[in-house]
Design an enzyme around this catalytic site. Structure first.
Site, PDB file in Angstrom:
ATOM      1  N   SER A 161      42.880  41.939  35.238  1.00 43.17           N
ATOM      2  CA  SER A 161      43.041  41.137  36.445  1.00 43.17           C
ATOM      3  C   SER A 161      41.697  40.554  36.832  1.00 43.17           C
ATOM      4  O   SER A 161      40.646  41.149  36.566  1.00 43.17           O
ATOM      5  CB  SER A 161      43.568  42.010  37.589  1.00 43.17           C
ATOM      6  OG  SER A 161      43.452  41.359  38.832  1.00 43.17           O
ATOM      7  N   TYR A 177      43.539  49.875  42.238  1.00 43.08           N
ATOM      8  CA  TYR A 177      44.109  48.973  41.231  1.00 43.08           C
ATOM      9  C   TYR A 177      42.996  48.247  40.477  1.00 43.08           C
ATOM     10  O   TYR A 177      43.001  48.202  39.236  1.00 43.08           O
ATOM     11  CB  TYR A 177      45.024  47.957  41.917  1.00 43.08           C
ATOM     12  CG  TYR A 177      45.540  46.871  40.997  1.00 43.08           C
ATOM     13  CD1 TYR A 177      46.534  47.141  40.070  1.00 43.08           C
ATOM     14  CD2 TYR A 177      45.027  45.577  41.066  1.00 43.08           C
ATOM     15  CE1 TYR A 177      47.015  46.142  39.229  1.00 43.08           C
ATOM     16  CE2 TYR A 177      45.508  44.574  40.238  1.00 43.08           C
ATOM     17  CZ  TYR A 177      46.495  44.864  39.323  1.00 43.08           C
ATOM     18  OH  TYR A 177      46.961  43.876  38.489  1.00 43.08           O
ATOM     19  N   LYS A 181      41.840  48.301  36.439  1.00 43.93           N
ATOM     20  CA  LYS A 181      41.726  47.111  35.604  1.00 43.93           C
ATOM     21  C   LYS A 181      40.309  46.959  35.062  1.00 43.93           C
ATOM     22  O   LYS A 181      40.112  46.435  33.948  1.00 43.93           O
ATOM     23  CB  LYS A 181      42.152  45.876  36.389  1.00 43.93           C
ATOM     24  CG  LYS A 181      43.645  45.858  36.726  1.00 43.93           C
ATOM     25  CD  LYS A 181      44.511  46.018  35.483  1.00 43.93           C
ATOM     26  CE  LYS A 181      45.985  45.874  35.776  1.00 43.93           C
ATOM     27  NZ  LYS A 181      46.825  45.997  34.556  1.00 43.93           N
TER      28      LYS A 181
END
Length: 267
Positions: A161, A177, A181
């Site tokens: 991401s 999150y 990533k």
């Protein structure tokens, strides 16, 4: 081997073809995974869709069949080592080879964990985010790479991401999150180093892509802020990520290894 400096480079559309190749797409029943599955199939690959829900798998299989594509669906918990080994086994039994793995499964929240400011999360939220976003890519890759190394050919595409990139300021509520990533970026380079030269491993850093889940759950004000960041003036579609994945998986991308491809519309 030396490169002839007078050689005229040749690139044709055939170099983007995936004809004769078999691709596994985790999370291939929805969102970005579904877009990649369609893109791979449209480029000529036979596709194996791995996801939890049989109903969604069947829906995508029907879409691909309507276009004349050969595909297999395998209900899979990609955080389970036995299930990922079974996934590879089913793909080999049906198609005889595995050429491409797209590790797409992931998310910032789900039925088993939540996202939010760090002090509002517990250990279970933290560890499940790692399990879904990082361990799944490790386990699926471990299941298929011995076959790829034996054939001396394979491509792995990991999904990260733009939130993991150093030029992006941290966003409250997305810290865990984005951390997972970021781990995918480092895992990609390690995989590429250990499995070179026969298995190429690259990573796509997706920007603001509108998936069914995002369209359904994201607050309008956050969606407006995201859109304002995008230089091309529109959200990404799953097919935008699929096009990048086809390039990385094909012979056109054969000099891409241990690389991070940002696909974000100028965010």
């Amino acid at each position: 081997m030396t490169t002839d400096p007078n050689r005229v480079p040749k690139l044709s559309l055939d170099s983007f073809s995936l004809a004769g190749r078999v691709a596994i797409v985790t999370g291939g029943s929805d969102g970005i995974g579904r877009g990649i599955a369609h893109s791979f199939a449209d480029a000529g690959a036979k596709v194996v869709i791995a996801a939890r829900g049989q109903e969604k798998i069947d829906s995508v299989l029907a879409e691909l069949a309507a276009k004349g594509h050969d595909a297999l669906g395998v209900p899979t918990d990609v955080t389970d080592p036995e299930a990922t080994q079974a996934l590879a086994r089913h793909a080999l039994e049906r198609f005889g080879q595995i050429d491409i793995l797209a590790n797409v499964v992931g998310g910032s929240q789900g039925p088993t964990f939540k996202r939010g400011p760090l002090l509002e999360l517990d250990k279970a939220d933290f560890m499940e985010a790692v399990n879904i976003n990082v361990a799944s890519a490790f386990l699926c890759s471990k299941a298929v790479v011995p076959h790829m190394l034996e054939r001396r050919h394979g491509v792995i595409i990991n999904m990260a991401s733009i939130g993991a990139r150093e030029y992006r300021p941290p966003e409250t509520g997305m810290s865990v999150y984005n951390m997972t990533k970021g781990a995918i970026l480092h895992l990609t380079r390690s995989m590429a180093k250990e499995w070179a030269p026969y298995v190429r491993v690259n990573c796509i850093n997706a920007g603001h892509v509108i998936t069914p889940r995002r369209a359904r759950t994201e607050a309008p004000e956050r969606k407006a802020r995201s859109l304002a960041e995008i230089m091309v003036g529109r959200f990404g579609e799953p097919e935008d990520i699929g096009a990048a994945a086809v390039y990385l998986a094909s012979d056109a991308g054969s000099f891409m290894d241990a690389a991070f491809m940002d696909v974000h519309g100028g965010t």
